[in-house]
Design a protein around this motif. Sequence first.
Motif, PDB file in Angstrom:
ATOM      1  N   LYS A   1      27.339 -11.476 -40.570  1.00 19.75           N
ATOM      2  CA  LYS A   1      28.015 -10.466 -41.352  1.00 19.75           C
ATOM      3  C   LYS A   1      27.470  -9.083 -41.024  1.00 19.75           C
ATOM      4  N   CYS A   2      26.753  -8.983 -39.923  1.00 15.88           N
ATOM      5  CA  CYS A   2      26.170  -7.705 -39.513  1.00 15.88           C
ATOM      6  C   CYS A   2      27.201  -6.917 -38.727  1.00 15.88           C
ATOM      7  N   ASN A   3      27.686  -5.831 -39.273  1.00 13.83           N
ATOM      8  CA  ASN A   3      28.710  -5.036 -38.612  1.00 13.83           C
ATOM      9  C   ASN A   3      28.166  -4.304 -37.403  1.00 13.83           C
ATOM     10  N   ASN A   4      26.839  -4.103 -37.366  1.00 18.78           N
ATOM     11  CA  ASN A   4      26.238  -3.369 -36.263  1.00 18.78           C
ATOM     12  C   ASN A   4      25.957  -4.245 -35.055  1.00 18.78           C
ATOM     13  N   CYS A   5      26.025  -5.562 -35.206  1.00 15.93           N
ATOM     14  CA  CYS A   5      25.748  -6.468 -34.093  1.00 15.93           C
ATOM     15  C   CYS A   5      26.983  -6.588 -33.225  1.00 15.93           C
ATOM     16  N   ASP A   6      26.787  -6.755 -31.936  1.00 16.24           N
ATOM     17  CA  ASP A   6      27.914  -6.917 -31.016  1.00 16.24           C
ATOM     18  C   ASP A   6      28.688  -8.162 -31.357  1.00 16.24           C
ATOM     19  N   GLN A   7      30.011  -8.031 -31.329  1.00 17.21           N
ATOM     20  CA  GLN A   7      30.850  -9.179 -31.666  1.00 17.21           C
ATOM     21  C   GLN A   7      30.698 -10.297 -30.654  1.00 17.21           C
ATOM     22  N   GLU A   8      30.302  -9.948 -29.428  1.00 18.02           N
ATOM     23  CA  GLU A   8      30.141 -10.987 -28.414  1.00 18.02           C
ATOM     24  C   GLU A   8      29.011 -11.944 -28.758  1.00 18.02           C
ATOM     25  N   LEU A   9      28.056 -11.472 -29.525  1.00 15.77           N
ATOM     26  CA  LEU A   9      26.923 -12.322 -29.871  1.00 15.77           C
ATOM     27  C   LEU A   9      27.318 -13.421 -30.828  1.00 15.77           C
ATOM     28  N   ASN A  10      28.486 -13.246 -31.529  1.00 14.74           N
ATOM     29  CA  ASN A  10      28.940 -14.294 -32.438  1.00 14.74           C
ATOM     30  C   ASN A  10      29.427 -15.520 -31.677  1.00 14.74           C
ATOM     31  N   LYS A  11      29.830 -15.303 -30.426  1.00 16.79           N
ATOM     32  CA  LYS A  11      30.314 -16.413 -29.605  1.00 16.79           C
ATOM     33  C   LYS A  11      29.166 -16.850 -28.702  1.00 16.79           C
TER      34      LYS A  11
ATOM     35  N   VAL B   1       8.938  -5.044 -28.200  1.00 16.42           N
ATOM     36  CA  VAL B   1       9.842  -6.188 -28.064  1.00 16.42           C
ATOM     37  C   VAL B   1      11.301  -5.756 -28.141  1.00 16.42           C
ATOM     38  N   VAL B   2      11.605  -4.741 -28.954  1.00 15.51           N
ATOM     39  CA  VAL B   2      12.997  -4.331 -29.138  1.00 15.51           C
ATOM     40  C   VAL B   2      13.594  -3.766 -27.851  1.00 15.51           C
ATOM     41  N   MET B   3      12.754  -3.341 -26.915  1.00 16.40           N
ATOM     42  CA  MET B   3      13.237  -2.804 -25.636  1.00 16.40           C
ATOM     43  C   MET B   3      13.459  -3.886 -24.591  1.00 16.40           C
ATOM     44  N   MET B   4      13.155  -5.125 -24.901  1.00 18.88           N
ATOM     45  CA  MET B   4      13.298  -6.207 -23.918  1.00 18.88           C
ATOM     46  C   MET B   4      14.666  -6.877 -24.073  1.00 18.88           C
ATOM     47  N   PRO B   5      15.492  -6.879 -23.032  1.00 16.48           N
ATOM     48  CA  PRO B   5      16.830  -7.493 -23.137  1.00 16.48           C
ATOM     49  C   PRO B   5      16.767  -8.978 -23.501  1.00 16.48           C
ATOM     50  N   GLU B   6      15.762  -9.696 -22.965  1.00 18.88           N
ATOM     51  CA  GLU B   6      15.695 -11.130 -23.230  1.00 18.88           C
ATOM     52  C   GLU B   6      15.322 -11.439 -24.671  1.00 18.88           C
ATOM     53  N   ALA B   7      14.839 -10.421 -25.398  1.00 17.59           N
ATOM     54  CA  ALA B   7      14.469 -10.642 -26.798  1.00 17.59           C
ATOM     55  C   ALA B   7      15.580 -10.255 -27.767  1.00 17.59           C
ATOM     56  N   LYS B   8      16.741  -9.784 -27.246  1.00 18.72           N
ATOM     57  CA  LYS B   8      17.807  -9.274 -28.117  1.00 18.72           C
ATOM     58  C   LYS B   8      18.364 -10.361 -29.021  1.00 18.72           C
ATOM     59  N   ARG B   9      18.686 -11.522 -28.438  1.00 15.15           N
ATOM     60  CA  ARG B   9      19.235 -12.627 -29.227  1.00 15.15           C
ATOM     61  C   ARG B   9      18.231 -13.075 -30.299  1.00 15.15           C
ATOM     62  N   LEU B  10      16.933 -13.143 -29.922  1.00 16.88           N
ATOM     63  CA  LEU B  10      15.904 -13.571 -30.865  1.00 16.88           C
ATOM     64  C   LEU B  10      15.806 -12.607 -32.040  1.00 16.88           C
ATOM     65  N   LEU B  11      15.800 -11.311 -31.755  1.00 18.09           N
ATOM     66  CA  LEU B  11      15.677 -10.326 -32.829  1.00 18.09           C
ATOM     67  C   LEU B  11      16.885 -10.362 -33.762  1.00 18.09           C
ATOM     68  N   ILE B  12      18.083 -10.573 -33.201  1.00 18.66           N
ATOM     69  CA  ILE B  12      19.280 -10.659 -34.053  1.00 18.66           C
ATOM     70  C   ILE B  12      19.208 -11.887 -34.941  1.00 18.66           C
ATOM     71  N   ASN B  13      18.736 -13.010 -34.385  1.00 22.52           N
ATOM     72  CA  ASN B  13      18.582 -14.219 -35.199  1.00 22.52           C
ATOM     73  C   ASN B  13      17.563 -14.014 -36.317  1.00 22.52           C
ATOM     74  N   LEU B  14      16.481 -13.318 -35.978  1.00 24.38           N
ATOM     75  CA  LEU B  14      15.485 -13.027 -37.012  1.00 24.38           C
ATOM     76  C   LEU B  14      16.047 -12.071 -38.063  1.00 24.38           C
ATOM     77  N   TYR B  15      16.888 -11.132 -37.613  1.00 23.52           N
ATOM     78  CA  TYR B  15      17.526 -10.212 -38.564  1.00 23.52           C
ATOM     79  C   TYR B  15      18.432 -10.981 -39.519  1.00 23.52           C
ATOM     80  N   LYS B  16      19.219 -11.908 -38.965  1.00 23.28           N
ATOM     81  CA  LYS B  16      20.097 -12.728 -39.816  1.00 23.28           C
ATOM     82  C   LYS B  16      19.270 -13.558 -40.796  1.00 23.28           C
ATOM     83  N   LEU B  17      18.140 -14.077 -40.299  1.00 29.77           N
ATOM     84  CA  LEU B  17      17.272 -14.883 -41.158  1.00 29.77           C
ATOM     85  C   LEU B  17      16.821 -14.077 -42.369  1.00 29.77           C
ATOM     86  N   VAL B  18      16.349 -12.846 -42.101  1.00 28.41           N
ATOM     87  CA  VAL B  18      15.863 -12.005 -43.194  1.00 28.41           C
ATOM     88  C   VAL B  18      17.009 -11.609 -44.121  1.00 28.41           C
TER      89      VAL B  18
END
Length: 694
Positions: free
Chosen positions: A531-541, A636-653
């Motif tokens: 439900k994060c409007n700021n996250c890329d819609q592509e990440l939902n798929k 960590v926020v500047m690392m592309p490979e950590a983007k999915r992980l940070l979004i998942n952690l954001y959703k968790l919180v």
Amino acid sequence: MAALEEEFTLSSVVLSAGPEGLLGVEQSDKTDQFLVTDSGRTVILYKVSDQKPLGSWSVKQGQIITCPAVCNFQTGEYVVVHDNKVLRIWNNEDVNLDKVFKATLSAEVYRILSVQGTEPLVLFKEGAVRGLEALLADPQQKIETVISDEEVIKWTKFFVVFRHPVLIFITEKHGNYFAYVQMFNSRILTKYTLLLGQDENSVIKSFTASVDRKFISLMSLSSDGCIYETLIPIRPADPEKNQSLVKSLLLKAVVSGNARNGVALTALDQDHVAVLGSPLAASKECLSVWNIKFQTLQTSKELPQGTSGQLWYYGEHLFMLHGKSLTVIPYKCEVSSLAGALGKLKHSQDPGTHVVSHFVNWETPQGCGLGFQNSEQSRRILRRRKIEVSLQPEVPPSKQLLSTIMKDSEKHIEVEVRKFLALKQTPDFHTVIGDTVTGLLESLCPDLMEIALKKKDVQLLQLCLQQFPDIPESVTCACLKIFLSIGDDSLQETDVNMESVFDYSINSVHDEKMEEQTEILQNGFNPEEDKCNNCDQELNKKPQDETKESTSCPVVQKRAALLNAILHSAYSETFLLPHLKDIPAQHITLFLKYLYFLYLKCSENATMTLPGIHPPTLNQIMDWICLLLDANFTVVVMMPEAKRLLINLYKLVKSQISVYSELNKIEVSFRELQKLNQEKNNRGLYSIEVLELF
């Protein structure tokens, strides 16, 4: 046993000895001839057997000799330095030092050292060393600085070990002492820091040393009146590193700590030392010979006219200033044995020889701890001790070995361990080894972990994290670095405790169940819901491989067991955070992925716990996620490979916040219900109530 014979004055001429005594006494190329350098302008060659001088040489008026004259055993010539930089070389035929060979050097000389079998060495005050021949080839050559500013050379000694010259010199700076060992066959100079131990305020009054195949035994006489020993390896494991050496107590209270005059110490052989000083504060000065092997006083001689606190030993002669005259005391010693140490050997004795057989009275509490007993008293004490020892219970072998390891010198420990391992293996041999290791683990935590970190011994580090309390946060982070950086191949060859890890392997059936469960709210958290409007819609798929990655452990099981040991360790957040910032970002990301995986596993059941004997708790997992993000988020926020992980952690919180918000609303509703329940006494027997919850 040791014996001091009747003393004699080497010359009736009173030497020019300054407040600090003579500059030195050195052996000539003839066995009974010695060079004596006073503190002024003169060098005298004495023949001890005839008790007369053979020659005398002086520098000009206004010049002063600044280091003792020595003999060049390869040429038979004599070498001396005056006015710190002027070097003179002469022989027996020369009369006037002003007309002999002269070389002016570019730096000030501390000492010239010469022994049989090699050329003399020149030690400069700044710590540099040159061979005499190389120095004479270019006297004005540049001399480098070896020691630091304000560091002063206090003592030096020259040995030949396996035909190779070895030089040791001791320096002092602000009450700290350092040892430099120069190996001339390999041009290796090693520096050691000499740790003073518990009494950091003590001052070292005198040094002496002996050498064997592996170690230089450096002995020091401290201001507390005790003799200490420091073993310095001749061939260090890491010559480039400044290493620390700890001294061990060798003899206790051999002289008074409040001695009015100077004290001196010199090694006579491997088992005996001579000590010059007052045994008690009010007593006269004495020359004493001690057996360091059996810790017994062998003989002693009073010196009523006082000394300068200087002592030299060559062959069978001890030299000292007694009053203002140079005195020689012949010394003889037999092979060290317990009978000899206690004065029980039958031997002939020359007329006039004064021998005193003493032993340390360990039961005397006051003074310097020395008691002089007659032979009958000695026999009674020895018999009593023998009976007491026989009545004592037998000490287990593990405690005996552990006591040796904890108290004795490194040289003695090596000998005793070899003896222990060479014994016949009894049925309880492995038990004894286990008890000894357990005892060492209980007392060597800091040193043990330091060694394990250097060797990257992850098995030992895991054991230490599990067993030792109060491990510093810096050490915990150092362990974490190694656990995250070590390769999987290396881990496969390591035996790691796996009690805290459950079976992380996931088959295809389990994968399907995990796919179905992602549609179910798990403690209010749906990994697929976004439900994060700021996250890329592509990440939902999410691609199929990313879904599989989120449901499988990102590390191998052995690494997981090591990381679990970190999660269980105690820490203070204030002291831990600065050290977490030093861990590389890719390792932080890997650790976060593992923690996120553990959270998903906790969410699979209602109890929010992990299977296993001693798994991490949910609180430990969440605390470490917060710690890692607090310390490294901007990286960590500047690392592309950590983007999915940070979004998942954001959703968790975000989901957790949503759950707690709903729970707060329900809590308000329950309070209203509780109020209504309290008013039920005002109602009739029957009523219909409608409650609206918003």
